[in-house]
Write an enzyme that holds these catalytic residues in place. Sequence first.
Site, PDB file in Angstrom:
ATOM      1  N   GLY A 146       0.818  -1.218   0.000  1.00 36.34           N
ATOM      2  CA  GLY A 146       0.000   0.000   0.000  1.00 36.34           C
ATOM      3  C   GLY A 146       0.848   1.263   0.000  1.00 36.34           C
ATOM      4  N   ILE A 172       1.597   3.809   2.353  1.00 36.31           N
ATOM      5  CA  ILE A 172       2.620   4.051   3.379  1.00 36.31           C
ATOM      6  C   ILE A 172       3.547   2.839   3.493  1.00 36.31           C
ATOM      7  N   ASP A 219       0.266  -9.204   1.826  1.00 33.44           N
ATOM      8  CA  ASP A 219      -0.783  -8.266   1.397  1.00 33.44           C
ATOM      9  C   ASP A 219      -1.758  -9.030   0.524  1.00 33.44           C
ATOM     10  N   ASN A 232      -6.262  -3.261  -1.965  1.00 31.18           N
ATOM     11  CA  ASN A 232      -6.184  -1.834  -2.310  1.00 31.18           C
ATOM     12  C   ASN A 232      -4.801  -1.478  -2.856  1.00 31.18           C
ATOM     13  N   LYS A 281      -9.170   2.118   5.236  1.00 34.54           N
ATOM     14  CA  LYS A 281      -8.926   3.468   5.766  1.00 34.54           C
ATOM     15  C   LYS A 281      -9.900   4.543   5.284  1.00 34.54           C
ATOM     16  N   SER A 331      -3.620   6.470  14.044  1.00 34.47           N
ATOM     17  CA  SER A 331      -3.994   7.689  13.340  1.00 34.47           C
ATOM     18  C   SER A 331      -4.294   8.809  14.328  1.00 34.47           C
ATOM     19  N   ALA A 332      -4.100  10.036  13.876  1.00 36.99           N
ATOM     20  CA  ALA A 332      -4.446  11.207  14.685  1.00 36.99           C
ATOM     21  C   ALA A 332      -5.931  11.238  15.015  1.00 36.99           C
ATOM     22  N   TYR A 359     -14.061   3.807  11.508  1.00 37.08           N
ATOM     23  CA  TYR A 359     -12.637   3.665  11.184  1.00 37.08           C
ATOM     24  C   TYR A 359     -11.781   4.114  12.372  1.00 37.08           C
ATOM     25  N   LYS A 410      -9.028   2.081  15.157  1.00 39.96           N
ATOM     26  CA  LYS A 410      -7.652   2.445  15.543  1.00 39.96           C
ATOM     27  C   LYS A 410      -7.536   2.518  17.063  1.00 39.96           C
ATOM     28  N   ASN A 430     -10.910  10.616  -1.808  1.00 42.05           N
ATOM     29  CA  ASN A 430     -11.566  11.263  -0.661  1.00 42.05           C
ATOM     30  C   ASN A 430     -10.662  12.320  -0.063  1.00 42.05           C
ATOM     31  N   PRO A 490     -19.335  16.656   6.829  1.00 38.92           N
ATOM     32  CA  PRO A 490     -19.684  16.163   8.169  1.00 38.92           C
ATOM     33  C   PRO A 490     -18.517  15.383   8.786  1.00 38.92           C
TER      34      PRO A 490
HETATM   35  P1  NAD Z   1      -3.398   1.502   1.736  1.00 39.08           P
HETATM   36  O1  NAD Z   1      -4.805   1.102   1.494  1.00 39.08           O
HETATM   37  O2  NAD Z   1      -2.661   2.124   0.597  1.00 39.08           O
HETATM   38  O3  NAD Z   1      -2.559   0.261   2.256  1.00 39.08           O
HETATM   39  C1  NAD Z   1      -3.118  -0.783   3.024  1.00 39.08           C
HETATM   40  C2  NAD Z   1      -2.653  -2.101   2.429  1.00 39.08           C
HETATM   41  O4  NAD Z   1      -3.177  -3.165   3.221  1.00 39.08           O
HETATM   42  C3  NAD Z   1      -3.130  -2.324   0.992  1.00 39.08           C
HETATM   43  O5  NAD Z   1      -2.041  -2.739   0.194  1.00 39.08           O
HETATM   44  C4  NAD Z   1      -4.192  -3.425   1.121  1.00 39.08           C
HETATM   45  O6  NAD Z   1      -4.237  -4.240  -0.029  1.00 39.08           O
HETATM   46  C5  NAD Z   1      -3.699  -4.163   2.361  1.00 39.08           C
HETATM   47  N1  NAD Z   1      -4.734  -4.876   3.132  1.00 39.08           N
HETATM   48  C6  NAD Z   1      -5.893  -4.393   3.664  1.00 39.08           C
HETATM   49  N2  NAD Z   1      -6.527  -5.356   4.348  1.00 39.08           N
HETATM   50  C7  NAD Z   1      -5.765  -6.473   4.264  1.00 39.08           C
HETATM   51  C8  NAD Z   1      -5.874  -7.783   4.776  1.00 39.08           C
HETATM   52  N3  NAD Z   1      -6.919  -8.176   5.512  1.00 39.08           N
HETATM   53  N4  NAD Z   1      -4.886  -8.678   4.501  1.00 39.08           N
HETATM   54  C9  NAD Z   1      -3.816  -8.319   3.754  1.00 39.08           C
HETATM   55  N5  NAD Z   1      -3.653  -7.086   3.242  1.00 39.08           N
HETATM   56  C10 NAD Z   1      -4.626  -6.176   3.499  1.00 39.08           C
HETATM   57  O7  NAD Z   1      -3.398   2.482   3.010  1.00 39.08           O
HETATM   58  P2  NAD Z   1      -2.232   3.383   3.599  1.00 39.08           P
HETATM   59  O8  NAD Z   1      -2.589   4.796   3.379  1.00 39.08           O
HETATM   60  O9  NAD Z   1      -0.926   2.881   3.162  1.00 39.08           O
HETATM   61  O10 NAD Z   1      -2.438   3.095   5.154  1.00 39.08           O
HETATM   62  C11 NAD Z   1      -1.710   2.098   5.837  1.00 39.08           C
HETATM   63  C12 NAD Z   1      -2.163   2.052   7.279  1.00 39.08           C
HETATM   64  O11 NAD Z   1      -1.975   3.337   7.870  1.00 39.08           O
HETATM   65  C13 NAD Z   1      -3.650   1.721   7.447  1.00 39.08           C
HETATM   66  O12 NAD Z   1      -3.799   0.898   8.579  1.00 39.08           O
HETATM   67  C14 NAD Z   1      -4.279   3.078   7.679  1.00 39.08           C
HETATM   68  O13 NAD Z   1      -5.465   2.992   8.424  1.00 39.08           O
HETATM   69  C15 NAD Z   1      -3.190   3.782   8.464  1.00 39.08           C
HETATM   70  N6  NAD Z   1      -3.286   5.237   8.353  1.00 39.08           N
HETATM   71  C16 NAD Z   1      -3.302   5.825   7.126  1.00 39.08           C
HETATM   72  C17 NAD Z   1      -3.434   7.205   7.014  1.00 39.08           C
HETATM   73  C18 NAD Z   1      -3.471   7.876   5.667  1.00 39.08           C
HETATM   74  O14 NAD Z   1      -3.799   9.065   5.601  1.00 39.08           O
HETATM   75  N7  NAD Z   1      -3.103   7.215   4.577  1.00 39.08           N
HETATM   76  C19 NAD Z   1      -3.532   7.990   8.175  1.00 39.08           C
HETATM   77  C20 NAD Z   1      -3.497   7.352   9.411  1.00 39.08           C
HETATM   78  C21 NAD Z   1      -3.374   5.972   9.491  1.00 39.08           C
HETATM   79  C1  UD1 Z   2      -9.157  11.932   6.782  1.00 36.52           C
HETATM   80  C2  UD1 Z   2      -9.937  11.232   7.826  1.00 36.52           C
HETATM   81  C3  UD1 Z   2      -8.997  10.676   8.873  1.00 36.52           C
HETATM   82  C4  UD1 Z   2      -7.998   9.727   8.218  1.00 36.52           C
HETATM   83  C5  UD1 Z   2      -7.287  10.467   7.087  1.00 36.52           C
HETATM   84  C6  UD1 Z   2      -6.442   9.526   6.286  1.00 36.52           C
HETATM   85  C7  UD1 Z   2     -12.138  12.317   7.764  1.00 36.52           C
HETATM   86  C8  UD1 Z   2     -13.106  13.172   8.499  1.00 36.52           C
HETATM   87  N1  UD1 Z   2     -10.948  12.122   8.362  1.00 36.52           N
HETATM   88  O1  UD1 Z   2      -8.441  12.974   7.435  1.00 36.52           O
HETATM   89  O2  UD1 Z   2      -9.696  10.004   9.884  1.00 36.52           O
HETATM   90  O3  UD1 Z   2      -7.054   9.265   9.158  1.00 36.52           O
HETATM   91  O4  UD1 Z   2      -8.237  11.058   6.195  1.00 36.52           O
HETATM   92  O5  UD1 Z   2      -7.194   8.677   5.484  1.00 36.52           O
HETATM   93  O6  UD1 Z   2     -12.437  11.840   6.681  1.00 36.52           O
HETATM   94  N2  UD1 Z   2     -10.796  18.663   1.941  1.00 36.52           N
HETATM   95  C9  UD1 Z   2     -11.435  19.506   1.019  1.00 36.52           C
HETATM   96  N3  UD1 Z   2     -11.809  18.960  -0.175  1.00 36.52           N
HETATM   97  C10 UD1 Z   2     -11.573  17.653  -0.513  1.00 36.52           C
HETATM   98  C11 UD1 Z   2     -10.922  16.809   0.429  1.00 36.52           C
HETATM   99  C12 UD1 Z   2     -10.559  17.356   1.648  1.00 36.52           C
HETATM  100  O7  UD1 Z   2     -11.647  20.674   1.278  1.00 36.52           O
HETATM  101  O8  UD1 Z   2     -11.964  17.224  -1.621  1.00 36.52           O
HETATM  102  C13 UD1 Z   2     -10.350  19.241   3.222  1.00 36.52           C
HETATM  103  C14 UD1 Z   2     -10.974  18.594   4.458  1.00 36.52           C
HETATM  104  O9  UD1 Z   2     -12.160  19.233   4.794  1.00 36.52           O
HETATM  105  C15 UD1 Z   2      -9.838  18.780   5.477  1.00 36.52           C
HETATM  106  C16 UD1 Z   2      -8.555  18.716   4.651  1.00 36.52           C
HETATM  107  O10 UD1 Z   2      -8.958  18.994   3.312  1.00 36.52           O
HETATM  108  O11 UD1 Z   2      -9.924  20.069   6.063  1.00 36.52           O
HETATM  109  C17 UD1 Z   2      -7.876  17.346   4.689  1.00 36.52           C
HETATM  110  O12 UD1 Z   2      -8.842  16.358   4.348  1.00 36.52           O
HETATM  111  P1  UD1 Z   2      -8.423  14.813   4.095  1.00 36.52           P
HETATM  112  O13 UD1 Z   2      -7.270  14.755   3.168  1.00 36.52           O
HETATM  113  O14 UD1 Z   2      -9.654  14.069   3.741  1.00 36.52           O
HETATM  114  O15 UD1 Z   2      -7.861  14.356   5.514  1.00 36.52           O
HETATM  115  P2  UD1 Z   2      -8.543  14.417   6.957  1.00 36.52           P
HETATM  116  O16 UD1 Z   2      -9.957  14.830   6.900  1.00 36.52           O
HETATM  117  O17 UD1 Z   2      -7.648  15.242   7.832  1.00 36.52           O
END
Ligand code: NAD
Ligand code: UD1
Length: 333
Positions: A10, A12, A31, A35, A84, A124-125, A148, A152, A197, A290
């Site tokens: 994935g 990260i 994996d 995703n 996520k 996550s934060a 979600y 965490k 998103n 929201p």
């Molecule tokens: P991602 O979706 O890109 O990576 C997740 C990976 O896990 C994918 O490759 C997916 O195929 C794999 N996966 C999911 N469920 C599985 C399962 N049951 N068995 C095997 N593989 C599985 O997401 P990411 O952005 O790299 O996030 C990684 C982790 O960090 C997640 O746990 C996410 O919740 C956490 N996290 C992400 C963010 C963010 O903004 N990206 C923020 C805070 C925390």
């Molecule tokens: C979101 C999740 C958070 C998750 C993180 C990583 C929500 C409420 N929170 O964080 O729990 O850990 O993603 O997956 O979904 N924004 C816009 N237009 C857009 C998209 C975002 O204005 O099309 C704004 C949002 O309102 C926010 C900022 O950009 O102020 C960041 O948004 P986003 O990237 O979705 O991250 P978080 O909401 O911080």
Amino acid sequence: MVILVPGGAGFIGSHTCVALLEAGHEVVVADNLCNSKAEVLDRVATITGKKVTFYQIDVTDAEAVNAVMAKHSFNGVIHFAGFKAVAESVEKPLLYYYNNLVSTMVLAQACLKHGVKRFVFSSSATVYGANKVPFVETMALLPPASPYGHTKAMSERILMDLVEANPDWSVMLLRYFNPVGAHPSGLIGEAPTGIPNNLMPYITRVAAGKLARLRIFGNDYPTVDGTGVRDYIHVVDLAEGHVAALNKPAKGVQIYNLGTGRGTSVLQLVHAFEEANGIKVPYEIVARRPGDIAECYADVSKAERELGWKAKRGLVDMCRDAWRFEKNYYVKD
Ligand code: NAD
Ligand code: UD1
């Protein structure tokens, strides 16, 4: 060290595999590709010149996880595997509770069975809920806004209780802020399917002309310019934070914020992107989304003090690298 990386294909996870390999660790990815794509791991090998062992398994499948554990002598696990998408978790809570909690429990159970005592968890934060910024690790957690977020907070609790019962374990709960950007090679990055998103992938898609304009969710927050403020962190800095965490040989539970400590508003990020890449990002202001909070940024002094780690890359790097990856992989499709 030999590290098992569930979810390593994935966003990260793949950057962390690069950082681990570059630091001399051996990496085994598990994996199910729900995703991600297997070729990401080929690109990790291209960047590092090193091999990644890969098992396409679902880590909620205890038998499959135990079979992988039996084949290797792991020194630790860095658990990224999970769902996520916040809005999807509201629509399909069971899917999220099942995948995110069962994966954590199956992996931890297998660690117990195979004598692996080092476990790093992607938190996550969002677990801080609507606390006052900056978020500090010592704060009492407030309820997260989504299923979600609860997965965490609950995974953190499960791992804390596990350490209570097994004091010779080392559990690191890493609370990520907003990871963005991509590897500077442009080979790996964030590749969400469908309409993104999150803000940065949405911006790059608009810049590429694939989406007409960015919708900014609200400009009436009590922030610098009324738009939401977040702590954006370059994914390569975040990946390096994992290597720093692994280097800390502490027993018990350690919690670290991985962010930059700086808040950036939506409009500031849009303008930084436009300046860094010389490209316009059309936008319109729409209603608040929201569940959003006004501001979210980290106090990062603990990670700096105890891990000797600090995010080095700024907004310009984040914007340039995200755009380079977008151009490599999406503009043509
Ligand atoms: P991602 O979706 O890109 O990576 C997740 C990976 O896990 C994918 O490759 C997916 O195929 C794999 N996966 C999911 N469920 C599985 C399962 N049951 N068995 C095997 N593989 C599985 O997401 P990411 O952005 O790299 O996030 C990684 C982790 O960090 C997640 O746990 C996410 O919740 C956490 N996290 C992400 C963010 C963010 O903004 N990206 C923020 C805070 C925390
Ligand atoms: C979101 C999740 C958070 C998750 C993180 C990583 C929500 C409420 N929170 O964080 O729990 O850990 O993603 O997956 O979904 N924004 C816009 N237009 C857009 C998209 C975002 O204005 O099309 C704004 C949002 O309102 C926010 C900022 O950009 O102020 C960041 O948004 P986003 O990237 O979705 O991250 P978080 O909401 O911080």
